[in-house]
Design a protein around this motif. Structure first.
Motif, PDB file in Angstrom:
ATOM      1  N   GLU A  21       0.829  -1.205   0.000  1.00 40.26           N
ATOM      2  CA  GLU A  21       0.000   0.000   0.000  1.00 40.26           C
ATOM      3  C   GLU A  21       0.867   1.260   0.000  1.00 40.26           C
ATOM      4  O   GLU A  21       0.604   2.204  -0.751  1.00 40.26           O
ATOM      5  CB  GLU A  21      -0.928  -0.013   1.217  1.00 40.26           C
ATOM      6  CG  GLU A  21      -1.979   1.056   1.168  1.00 40.26           C
ATOM      7  CD  GLU A  21      -3.066   0.874   2.204  1.00 40.26           C
ATOM      8  OE1 GLU A  21      -3.583   1.908   2.666  1.00 40.26           O
ATOM      9  OE2 GLU A  21      -3.419  -0.273   2.539  1.00 40.26           O
ATOM     10  N   ALA A  22       1.900   1.271   0.806  1.00 39.36           N
ATOM     11  CA  ALA A  22       2.802   2.434   0.863  1.00 39.36           C
ATOM     12  C   ALA A  22       3.525   2.636  -0.463  1.00 39.36           C
ATOM     13  O   ALA A  22       3.695   3.769  -0.921  1.00 39.36           O
ATOM     14  CB  ALA A  22       3.806   2.268   2.003  1.00 39.36           C
ATOM     15  N   LYS A  25       0.973   4.167  -2.891  1.00 32.98           N
ATOM     16  CA  LYS A  25       0.701   5.574  -2.560  1.00 32.98           C
ATOM     17  C   LYS A  25       1.889   6.458  -2.927  1.00 32.98           C
ATOM     18  O   LYS A  25       1.727   7.564  -3.427  1.00 32.98           O
ATOM     19  CB  LYS A  25       0.360   5.724  -1.083  1.00 32.98           C
ATOM     20  CG  LYS A  25      -1.009   5.193  -0.730  1.00 32.98           C
ATOM     21  CD  LYS A  25      -1.286   5.353   0.760  1.00 32.98           C
ATOM     22  CE  LYS A  25      -2.679   4.878   1.119  1.00 32.98           C
ATOM     23  NZ  LYS A  25      -2.947   5.022   2.572  1.00 32.98           N
ATOM     24  N   GLY A  26       3.094   5.966  -2.694  1.00 36.59           N
ATOM     25  CA  GLY A  26       4.296   6.718  -3.018  1.00 36.59           C
ATOM     26  C   GLY A  26       4.535   6.881  -4.508  1.00 36.59           C
ATOM     27  O   GLY A  26       5.234   7.795  -4.938  1.00 36.59           O
ATOM     28  N   LEU A  28       2.403   7.800  -6.674  1.00 35.52           N
ATOM     29  CA  LEU A  28       1.588   8.877  -7.254  1.00 35.52           C
ATOM     30  C   LEU A  28       2.444  10.013  -7.799  1.00 35.52           C
ATOM     31  O   LEU A  28       2.184  10.530  -8.886  1.00 35.52           O
ATOM     32  CB  LEU A  28       0.594   9.407  -6.225  1.00 35.52           C
ATOM     33  CG  LEU A  28      -0.285  10.571  -6.696  1.00 35.52           C
ATOM     34  CD1 LEU A  28      -1.095  10.192  -7.932  1.00 35.52           C
ATOM     35  CD2 LEU A  28      -1.192  11.025  -5.570  1.00 35.52           C
ATOM     36  N   ALA A  42      -4.218   3.797  -8.163  1.00 34.94           N
ATOM     37  CA  ALA A  42      -3.773   2.672  -7.338  1.00 34.94           C
ATOM     38  C   ALA A  42      -4.990   2.290  -6.513  1.00 34.94           C
ATOM     39  O   ALA A  42      -5.623   3.153  -5.889  1.00 34.94           O
ATOM     40  CB  ALA A  42      -2.611   3.077  -6.455  1.00 34.94           C
ATOM     41  N   LYS A  44      -7.186  -0.727  -3.928  1.00 33.51           N
ATOM     42  CA  LYS A  44      -7.143  -1.867  -3.016  1.00 33.51           C
ATOM     43  C   LYS A  44      -8.386  -2.701  -3.293  1.00 33.51           C
ATOM     44  O   LYS A  44      -9.512  -2.215  -3.174  1.00 33.51           O
ATOM     45  CB  LYS A  44      -7.108  -1.397  -1.565  1.00 33.51           C
ATOM     46  CG  LYS A  44      -6.906  -2.525  -0.580  1.00 33.51           C
ATOM     47  CD  LYS A  44      -6.634  -1.984   0.815  1.00 33.51           C
ATOM     48  CE  LYS A  44      -6.291  -3.130   1.756  1.00 33.51           C
ATOM     49  NZ  LYS A  44      -5.944  -2.617   3.092  1.00 33.51           N
TER      50      LYS A  44
END
Length: 100
Positions: A21-22, A25-26, A28, A42, A44
């Motif tokens: 997940e990180a 998110k990173g 982007l 992204a 889930k």
């Protein structure tokens, strides 16, 4: 007009869900820097299932993205974070609505 896209499915290894997940998110900021990637999500899908959907005006944009920094970062981290290699499908956009 968006004509082609990519749909990537990612399955995190047990205990690596937060790391996947990180990573997504990173990514982007990398997507924002890609001039030929007008749409990037992204997502889930479930507790350990994630995805990326991005769309492009043409094949050159899709190819540039596949050869870009996001794909490189994902593939570099895949053995550590993913239960299996990412499933990346080239798909066609039939219709789209994107608004801010």
């Amino acid at each position: 007009m968006l004509k082609v896209a990519l749909l990537a499915r990612l399955e995190a290894k047990p205990g690596k869900e937060a790391d996947v997940e990180a990573l997504l998110k990173g990514a982007l900021s990398l997507a924002d820097a890609e001039s030929q990637t007008p749409v990037w999500f992204a997502i889930k899908l479930g507790p350990s299932s994630f995805g990326i959907f991005d769309a492009f005006a043409d094949e050159s944009g899709r190819t540039a993205h596949l050869n870009g920094q996001i794909a490189a970062a994902l593939m570099a981290k895949a053995p550590e974070l993913l239960a299996k290699p990412p499933q990346i499908d080239k798909v066609d956009v039939l219709a789209a609505k994107v608004s801010g």
